[in-house]
Scaffold this motif. Sequence first.
Motif, PDB file in Angstrom:
ATOM      1  N   ALA A   1      61.127  67.823  -6.253  1.00 34.16           N
ATOM      2  CA  ALA A   1      60.283  66.984  -5.044  1.00 34.16           C
ATOM      3  C   ALA A   1      60.089  65.756  -5.750  1.00 34.16           C
ATOM      4  CB  ALA A   1      59.155  67.590  -4.732  1.00 34.16           C
ATOM      5  N   ASP A   2      59.627  65.570  -7.353  1.00 35.93           N
ATOM      6  CA  ASP A   2      59.363  64.348  -7.848  1.00 35.93           C
ATOM      7  C   ASP A   2      60.460  63.344  -7.687  1.00 35.93           C
ATOM      8  OD1 ASP A   2      56.787  65.262  -8.361  1.00 35.93           O
ATOM      9  OD2 ASP A   2      57.393  66.057 -10.236  1.00 35.93           O
TER      10      ASP A   2
ATOM     11  N   GLU B   1      55.478  51.953  -5.665  1.00 38.36           N
ATOM     12  CA  GLU B   1      55.459  52.020  -7.402  1.00 38.36           C
ATOM     13  C   GLU B   1      54.395  52.659  -8.142  1.00 38.36           C
ATOM     14  OE1 GLU B   1      55.038  47.776  -7.865  1.00 38.36           O
ATOM     15  OE2 GLU B   1      57.108  47.239  -7.396  1.00 38.36           O
ATOM     16  N   ASP B   2      53.509  52.996  -7.592  1.00 36.51           N
ATOM     17  CA  ASP B   2      52.275  53.813  -8.210  1.00 36.51           C
ATOM     18  C   ASP B   2      52.673  55.426  -8.031  1.00 36.51           C
ATOM     19  OD1 ASP B   2      49.975  54.676  -9.210  1.00 36.51           O
ATOM     20  OD2 ASP B   2      48.744  53.932  -7.766  1.00 36.51           O
ATOM     21  N   ASP B   3      52.846  55.929  -8.965  1.00 33.81           N
ATOM     22  CA  ASP B   3      53.121  57.388  -9.377  1.00 33.81           C
ATOM     23  C   ASP B   3      51.891  58.155  -8.510  1.00 33.81           C
ATOM     24  OD1 ASP B   3      55.399  56.737 -10.127  1.00 33.81           O
ATOM     25  OD2 ASP B   3      54.977  57.594 -12.216  1.00 33.81           O
ATOM     26  N   ARG B   4      50.795  57.652  -8.695  1.00 33.18           N
ATOM     27  CA  ARG B   4      49.418  58.372  -8.146  1.00 33.18           C
ATOM     28  C   ARG B   4      48.905  57.847  -6.669  1.00 33.18           C
ATOM     29  NH1 ARG B   4      50.413  62.705  -9.886  1.00 33.18           N
ATOM     30  NH2 ARG B   4      48.275  63.308  -9.546  1.00 33.18           N
ATOM     31  N   SER B   5      49.819  57.229  -6.190  1.00 33.41           N
ATOM     32  CA  SER B   5      49.168  56.469  -4.779  1.00 33.41           C
ATOM     33  C   SER B   5      49.183  57.654  -3.792  1.00 33.41           C
ATOM     34  CB  SER B   5      50.273  55.511  -4.380  1.00 33.41           C
ATOM     35  OG  SER B   5      51.454  55.722  -4.094  1.00 33.41           O
ATOM     36  N   GLU B   6      48.340  57.382  -2.739  1.00 31.02           N
ATOM     37  CA  GLU B   6      48.303  58.198  -1.853  1.00 31.02           C
ATOM     38  C   GLU B   6      49.625  58.595  -0.903  1.00 31.02           C
ATOM     39  OE1 GLU B   6      46.079  60.880   0.413  1.00 31.02           O
ATOM     40  OE2 GLU B   6      45.542  60.029  -1.375  1.00 31.02           O
ATOM     41  N   LEU B   7      50.495  57.313  -0.903  1.00 30.44           N
ATOM     42  CA  LEU B   7      51.642  57.415  -0.285  1.00 30.44           C
ATOM     43  C   LEU B   7      52.590  58.409  -0.999  1.00 30.44           C
ATOM     44  CD1 LEU B   7      53.782  56.428   1.922  1.00 30.44           C
ATOM     45  CD2 LEU B   7      54.273  54.380   0.263  1.00 30.44           C
ATOM     46  N   ARG B   8      52.877  58.026  -2.169  1.00 30.68           N
ATOM     47  CA  ARG B   8      53.804  59.070  -2.940  1.00 30.68           C
ATOM     48  C   ARG B   8      53.161  60.389  -3.099  1.00 30.68           C
ATOM     49  NH1 ARG B   8      56.989  55.984  -7.770  1.00 30.68           N
ATOM     50  NH2 ARG B   8      57.862  58.109  -7.850  1.00 30.68           N
TER      51      ARG B   8
END
Length: 459
Positions: free
Chosen positions: A174-175, A354-361
């Motif tokens: 999934a990642d 681009e942010d691994d911890r963003s709400e979107l990702r």
Amino acid sequence: MERTEREQLDGGGPDKDPAAEDGPGKDRAAGARARTPLPSFAYTDADAEKMRGVRRMKTTATGALLLVALIFVLATWAKNSGAGPWAGYVAAAAEAGMVGALADWFAVTALFRYPLGLPIPHTAIIPNKKDQLGTTLGSFVGENFLSGDVVRTRLHALGIGRRLGAWLAEPAHADRVTAELSTALRGALAVLRDSDVQAVVGEAITRRADSAEIAPGVGKTLEKVVADGAHHRAVDLICARAHDWLVLHADSVLDAVEGGAPGWTPRFVDKRVGERVYKELLRFVTEMRDMPEHPARGAIDRFLTDFAADLQSDTDTRDRVERMKSELLSRSEVQDVIASAWSSVRAMIISAAEDDRSELRLRARASLLSLGARLATDGRLQSKLDGWVEEAAVYVVTTYRAEITSLISETVASWDAEHTSRKIEAHIGRDLQFIRINGTVVGALAGLLIYTLAHALGA
């Protein structure tokens, strides 16, 4: 062209272009040379190395032919010299071995070139029949591999939904999918020109706003807001700010009142009137701020209720709102705001991708894991996904089968005839030489058996 028999049997000597010979393949070979061969099908160094192995096997097969020929000569001499019955058996076996070796040499050679350089019909098959073989191969693939039933059966047996679900249910997978989707999203946004997207977005918003009448919707919303009392906080805020402003700007209010007085009134009268007006205004605003049941608040409620009703039913009010909307949308400031919305949205999306911890990702990853878990266990969902995949694949192969098969035939037709023949021979020629060796051995055994039976029956 002078060529020794040994060179002809080995297939050695200088390579000869089949198109240089007279025969049915001359025009086809010339046409093949006129087409540009695909670079990926050129005769490579690896093919040359394989061809050296083919030549070694040719030498072995030819050596077997020469060996049985020598045995035949010696056995025949021994038979004529009265060496005994055994010489006849050996001569018969050797003779049949030569026949078998020569027949298989002819068959193998006829695949790639004219035997002994003679344009015998139905020889040099690959150079002369290359285009026909490509067409036949394309038709074979289309009929046996690109049929709807074959594709559907094969895909159904794979269980794509279940496998995909089990794969997506793994956090690492999934990642990986999330990262790939983020990369693809950033790439897509990088390719798009901001000016084009801004123009499209601006036009879409403006067209949508122009085509939709907003007055009834605003009226319904305002009616609900008033009914729920949600506007009271706005009124409280306005009253509080008005009170604070009056306290801070008392001199401005007094100056405004005194400045509006007639010139013939005494100044002390103007001042007293101004102070009285200011005190009454401050008292009125203070009471409105501190008294939720103030009559002015009720008047505001009634005004808003009537205005909400007019927005929904009064034609004149609705027309005025629409005109105001059109005038507002036509202003350059509003159009600039609409156009700049894309830049803000684009920057926000890229930053989130681009942010691994963003709400979107994080949400995308959670959705993929949830989808994987459902696919791995939910038979109905698996069947639905499998059905979609099968129908899509069947549609593609049945709709574009002609294009797919023509790709095969046209690709083969674009190959150079000489390179094609040499490349195929380099890959399968070594195995074909075993046919010559087997023909020698089997021919000898068959000859020996026939000679033995003939003598047995004759006796």
